[in-house]
Each structure stands twice: as C-alpha cells, then as structure tokens.
Design a protein around this motif. Structure first.
Motif, mmCIF file in Angstrom:
data_model
loop_
_atom_site.group_PDB
_atom_site.id
_atom_site.type_symbol
_atom_site.label_atom_id
_atom_site.label_comp_id
_atom_site.label_asym_id
_atom_site.label_seq_id
_atom_site.Cartn_x
_atom_site.Cartn_y
_atom_site.Cartn_z
ATOM 1 N N ARG A 192 0.847 -1.214 0.000
ATOM 2 C CA ARG A 192 0.000 0.000 0.000
ATOM 3 C C ARG A 192 0.876 1.255 0.000
ATOM 4 O O ARG A 192 0.587 2.229 -0.692
ATOM 5 N N GLN A 195 2.171 1.718 -3.394
ATOM 6 C CA GLN A 195 1.126 2.226 -4.288
ATOM 7 C C GLN A 195 0.959 3.731 -4.121
ATOM 8 O O GLN A 195 0.868 4.461 -5.094
ATOM 9 N N LYS A 199 1.627 6.347 -7.003
ATOM 10 C CA LYS A 199 0.466 7.127 -7.492
ATOM 11 C C LYS A 199 0.854 8.588 -7.666
ATOM 12 O O LYS A 199 0.424 9.257 -8.602
ATOM 13 N N THR A 210 2.111 1.253 -14.885
ATOM 14 C CA THR A 210 0.817 1.884 -14.598
ATOM 15 C C THR A 210 -0.207 0.794 -14.286
ATOM 16 O O THR A 210 -1.002 0.912 -13.355
ATOM 17 N N ARG A 211 -0.160 -0.261 -15.071
ATOM 18 C CA ARG A 211 -1.091 -1.367 -14.868
ATOM 19 C C ARG A 211 -0.749 -2.155 -13.605
ATOM 20 O O ARG A 211 -1.589 -2.469 -12.787
ATOM 21 N N GLU A 213 0.847 -1.234 -11.003
ATOM 22 C CA GLU A 213 0.761 -0.459 -9.761
ATOM 23 C C GLU A 213 -0.480 -0.890 -8.974
ATOM 24 O O GLU A 213 -0.461 -0.942 -7.739
ATOM 25 N N LYS A 214 -1.531 -1.265 -9.711
ATOM 26 C CA LYS A 214 -2.773 -1.655 -9.039
ATOM 27 C C LYS A 214 -2.743 -3.108 -8.601
ATOM 28 O O LYS A 214 -3.193 -3.463 -7.529
ATOM 29 N N THR A 215 -2.175 -3.969 -9.447
ATOM 30 C CA THR A 215 -2.279 -5.409 -9.181
ATOM 31 C C THR A 215 -1.063 -5.984 -8.472
ATOM 32 O O THR A 215 -1.175 -6.936 -7.694
ATOM 33 N N PRO A 217 2.236 -4.181 -7.067
ATOM 34 C CA PRO A 217 3.146 -3.027 -6.953
ATOM 35 C C PRO A 217 4.617 -3.381 -6.707
ATOM 36 O O PRO A 217 5.495 -2.597 -7.080
#
Ligand code: AMP
Length: 437
Positions: A192, A195, A199, A210-211, A213-215, A217
């Motif tokens: 977290r 992330q 961000k 970019t992709r 970072e969500k799934t 990191p």
C-alpha cells in the motif's frame, strides 16, 4: 509464406540463415570455459549433499504462469508457448523451480526427511525484449534448491555455495546484495505504501508499471525502463516494515553470513523478477570490474508459499540459480583463462593403401591402452600427413607402411628432433607410453 512466394523472393533479399535472435551456438572453442563452470558447480553441489533432478524442457504453461506470477514479464511476454495437437498449452521452461516443485510433489520426494537438497542444470528460455550480452533468450542455469525447511541457515548455505563457486573461478569484484521481501502478513501494508508513492508519480510510469501499480506493486521495483528505475531510488524501504518473524528470519541469514565472512550489502529495494520469492532474496554480481554490466551472475531466494500456491502441500523452500553464459562472459571480460590440461597425443600416419587398411584396428589398440590418437588418414601423401601432425602439435608420430606390415613393426617418429626408430608391433604400446611420459 507459401512455397511459391519463397521461391520468388528476389535473391538480394535472401539472407543466410542464422541462429534465432538471442540464442547461440556453443562452438568447440567455447566448451573449455563452459565445462569448467559446469564441472565446478556439479562438484560443489555433490560435495554439499545435493542430488540431481532434471525435469522436462516443457511444462504446463498455466502452471508456469501461476508460479512465476501472471503479472511478471516472464509470464506476460517472455514465454515460448507450444500448442500441442490436444491438451493444454505447454511452455518452454523459463526457469527450473516450477518443474522441481511439481516433480517434488508428484513423486512425493519429501520421503520423511527433514528436508531435501536438489541441484539441476539445463537450458531455460525467455523471450527477452532486448537482447544484449548477458541477456539471452536461451541460456543455461545451474540451480540449487533446499525444500522442506525455513531455517535461515540454509539460505546462508545457498548463498555461500554460489559465492564459493564464483570465487573459485577467480572472478574479481564480487558483490552480494540481499533483502527481505516480507511475507503475506507484512507485505500488504508495504505494498500500500508503494502504491501511494507511485500514485504520486503516475505520469512518469511506463504502461506496464501503470497497470501493475494496481495489481502487483512490488513489480514496479523490478522495472528496467529508465524513468521507472529513477523513481525506484526514492521508493519506501521494506526494512522497517517487516513483521517480527520476517525480521528474525532476515537477521538469522545475516548472522550466518557474518560467521562465514562473506561480505554483503543490504539492498532494501531488491526484488527479483519472479513473484514466488518471499522473505530472503539475493543476487551476486560484479561491481567496479569488467563484468559489472552483465547483471546478476547468480540469484535466488525463498519461495515458502509456492507449493501451496500451486495446490500442493504447504512446504517451505529456498533456492537459487547461476547463469552459465553470464559467468563465462564475466570470465572472458576479466581475462580468466581456462588452461586445458596438457595432453600428449600421438599422430598416426600411413604410407600406402595396404597399411591404411590396418590402421583403424591399430588405432583402436592404442585408444584401448588409453593413448590419445590423432590422424589425417584421408590424406594419401606422407608429406601432407606430416604437415597436419606438425600443426596438431603432436610430439610423436606413428608411421606404418607396407614394409612394416610385412615385418610386423611400426615406426615411431620424434616430431621435434625428426628422428625415428622401428620397433616390433608387439612392443608398440609400451614404447609409445615410454615416450609420452
Ligand atoms: P533468475 O532465474 O531470473 O533468478 O536468474 C538466475 C540467473 O540466471 C541470473 O543470475 C543470471 O545469471 C541468469 N539469467 C537470467 N536471465 C538471463 C538471461 N536473459 N540471459 C542470460 N542469463 C540469464
């Protein structure tokens, strides 16, 4: 392309066939250094009680993707897929751990032992985006796995073995980087933090990051694009966020390393390109000396959750792999010569067809007696054969003509002094051995 199109391709456009990009032929002159690394790694593995396991070059593609992590470059872009006529897609193995884990579970290799130690060696395949020295698409790994224990002693032992192998090869400037990438307890909070850090810099991330970072990191720390690498320098560190068991485990590894005297540097942003690693991760490379540009020569870590992640009985494990081509390239860059063992050989020559007929069996006699034989029997003239013998560097030649066949003798020629002596055929082996001493 159909056959007609191939036939009609203008001559100028046709290029001579070459090995696939990123893949190399291993030529006779390459083998000496390769064998040195191969023999040494094998010697170490066996000496430290590892036994060999080989798994197929192909594994179930889905199993590999689940093991290395679906968000990794290896799974997303680098797999060479093979579609069988029936059944699930297979992939050329991009690493060996998945196969070993599958084999361990399939053949119930735990066998009631406290833990098992395996070594493996063979080709692996990754469709790397950029190909450069040290970054190939087909390369050879030597690996060690210790399965069934989470004791940090074994992480240190693995590192120790890889370090000793590289040291024994006389490579200079070796550096060991080590990190803990935490476990499923402490990792989520760290992810977290990563992330929120990334961000704030979303505009500088590459599309993959970019992709991811969500799934996923942690993968952002592993990206090799310039902008993403620059961002990594200020990314939050994991060290002070490790949970107590991970912290104890990490301290344990470092204490064992302290005992061995192997120098290490803590690299709190080191993650490896495969998702299965948790807790200890390490890499051994070169710094400040030729070979630095090759990247890690050996690397590995713990994969404590991989067994259960693939649906097998939960089993802690740790391992690592060394890239044979990278190590050989580093040896070359540091001018580390592998000197062949001096071997004295005899050059066999014939004078005339009758003698030639007898020589295949005569050479067999010499070889059976352990004498190395060379020849140029396809050449008819003695002069031509002598030229090859000189080029070959043989110290002794054996000459057989019609006269010798009838007499039951052979001529032994001292190539350096250009002197020769006729000896009875029955004493041939003994006389040659005397001269080769
Ligand atoms: P890995 O399986 O990624 O943990 O890598 C283990 C070792 O394999 C590395 O330390 C390298 O020596 C070698 N290696 C990894 N990728 C490549 C590559 N593309 N080309 C050559 N060697 C590689």
């Amino acid at each position: 392309m159909n056959e007609k199109a191939v036939r009609e391709k203008p001559k100028a456009e046709k290029e001579a066939p070459e090995a696939p990009r990123g893949m190399h032929d291993v030529l006779p002159e390459d083998w000496l250094a390769r064998e040195r690394v191969g023999t040494l790694t094998r010697k170490f593995a066996e000496f430290y009680n590892f036994t060999r396991v080989e798994t197929p070059l192909l594994e179930d593609a889905d199993l590999i993707a689940r093991a290395v992590g679906p968000d990794t470059d290896v799974a997303e872009k680098e797999l060479y897929l093979v579609r069988p006529k029936s059944g699930d897609a297979l992939a050329l193995r991009p690493e060996n751990v998945t196969g070993i884990v599958r084999a361990f579970a399939e053949h119930k290799l735990a066998r009631g032992a406290a833990f098992q130690k395996f070594w493996h060696s063979g080709p692996v395949f990754r469709q790397e985006r950029t190909v450069q020295p040290g970054r190939l698409r087909a390369f050879t790994q030597f690996g060690l796995e210790i399965i069934g224990t989470n004791d940090p002693l074994y992480d240190a032992e693995l590192i120790l073995i890889f370090w000793k192998v590289l040291e024994e090869l006389k490579l200079k400037g070796l550096v060991l980087k080590i990190n803990s990438t935490g476990c499923r307890i402490c990792r989520p909070a760290y992810m977290r933090q990563l992330q929120s850090y990334y961000k704030n810099h979303a505009d500088r991330l590459c599309d993959d990051c970019t992709r991811r970072e969500k799934t996923s990191p942690l993968r952002l720390l592993d990206c090799d694009r310039d902008d993403c690498m620059a961002l990594k320098a200020d990314a939050p560190s994991f060290f002070d966020k490790l949970c107590s068991p991970c912290s104890t485990q990490m301290t344990g590894v470092l204490e064992y390393l302290d005992e061995t005297g192997i120098p290490y540097s803590l690299d709190n942003l080191l993650v490896r390109g495969l998702d299965y690693y948790v807790r200890t991760v390490f890499e051994i490379g070169i710094a400040g000396m030729p070979g630095e540009e090759l990247g890690a020569l050996a690397g590995g870590g713990r994969y404590d959750y991989l067994f259960e992640g693939l649906g097998f009985k939960a089993t802690p494990a740790s391992g690592g792999a060394l890239g044979i081509e990278r190590v050989v390239a580093a040896m070359r860059l540091q001018d580390i010569a592998v000197v062949p063992k001096p071997e004295r050989r005899i050059f066999v020559m014939h004078v005339g067809e009758l003698a030639k007929k007898k020589l295949l069996q005569l050479m067999e006699e010499l070889r059976t007696a352990g004498i190395l034989v060379d020849e140029a029997l396809s050449k008819d003239s003695l002069n031509a054969q002598l030229k090859f013998a000189t080029k070959d560097g043989s110290s002794i030649a054996l000459i057989v003509g019609q006269k010798e066949i009838f007499e039951g003798s052979v001529i032994i020629r001292d190539m350096k002094h250009a002197t020769q002596e006729t000896v009875p055929r029955g004493r041939m082996v003994e006389e040659i051995k005397k001269r080769l001493k």
